[in-house]
Design a protein around this motif. Structure first.
Motif, mmCIF file in Angstrom:
data_model
loop_
_atom_site.group_PDB
_atom_site.id
_atom_site.type_symbol
_atom_site.label_atom_id
_atom_site.label_comp_id
_atom_site.label_asym_id
_atom_site.label_seq_id
_atom_site.Cartn_x
_atom_site.Cartn_y
_atom_site.Cartn_z
ATOM 1 N N MET A 17 -57.521 70.819 34.433
ATOM 2 C CA MET A 17 -57.815 69.449 35.273
ATOM 3 C C MET A 17 -59.057 69.779 36.298
ATOM 4 O O MET A 17 -58.874 70.783 36.995
ATOM 5 C CB MET A 17 -56.514 68.922 36.156
ATOM 6 C CG MET A 17 -55.586 68.615 35.318
ATOM 7 S SD MET A 17 -55.843 66.914 34.496
ATOM 8 C CE MET A 17 -55.758 65.954 35.614
ATOM 9 N N GLU A 27 -58.065 61.508 33.216
ATOM 10 C CA GLU A 27 -58.130 62.846 32.715
ATOM 11 C C GLU A 27 -56.761 63.262 32.172
ATOM 12 O O GLU A 27 -56.703 64.038 31.128
ATOM 13 C CB GLU A 27 -58.768 63.623 33.701
ATOM 14 C CG GLU A 27 -58.828 65.092 33.114
ATOM 15 C CD GLU A 27 -59.358 66.108 34.042
ATOM 16 O OE1 GLU A 27 -59.784 67.425 33.758
ATOM 17 O OE2 GLU A 27 -59.551 65.843 35.369
ATOM 18 N N LEU A 28 -55.723 63.203 32.985
ATOM 19 C CA LEU A 28 -54.532 63.606 32.573
ATOM 20 C C LEU A 28 -54.101 63.032 30.987
ATOM 21 O O LEU A 28 -53.569 63.851 30.334
ATOM 22 C CB LEU A 28 -53.379 63.572 33.543
ATOM 23 C CG LEU A 28 -51.951 63.894 33.186
ATOM 24 C CD1 LEU A 28 -52.196 65.486 33.585
ATOM 25 C CD2 LEU A 28 -51.004 63.374 34.532
#
Length: 72
Positions: A17, A27-28
Motif C-alpha cells: 500500500m 487502492e485497497l
C-alpha cells in the motif's frame, strides 16, 4: 463479528500500500482485485453534512491513484 478480510490476503496486500489519505480504500480494493475476487456486502451509510473536500486534494488523489496503478 465476522471479518471481511482473509488474513493471508490482507497480509500480502498491506505492505504494498502506498496511499495514506482518504483514498486508501480505492487502492485497497484495486490490490484485492488483482489477487482474486471481491465480495460485495451491504453496509449502512450515514451521511455527514460537515464533510469537506478540497478540489486540490481531489486532484492530488486522482494523480496519486494513477501513479499507483502504473507503478503497481
Amino acid at each position: 463479528m465476522t471479518s471481511i478480510f482473509e488474513r493471508k490476503k490482507i497480509m500480502s496486500v498491506l505492505p504494498k500500500m502506498k496511499i495514506e489519505n482518504a483514498l486508501f480504500d480505492i487502492e485497497l480494493l484495486w490490490r484485492f482485485k488483482k489477487i482474486g475476487t471481491i465480495l460485495e456486502v451491504p453496509i449502512r451509510w450515514f451521511d455527514d453534512k460537515d464533510t469537506r473536500f478540497s478540489w486540490k486534494e481531489v486532484a492530488k488523489g486522482f494523480f496519486l491513484l494513477i501513479k499507483t496503478r502504473l507503478t503497481g
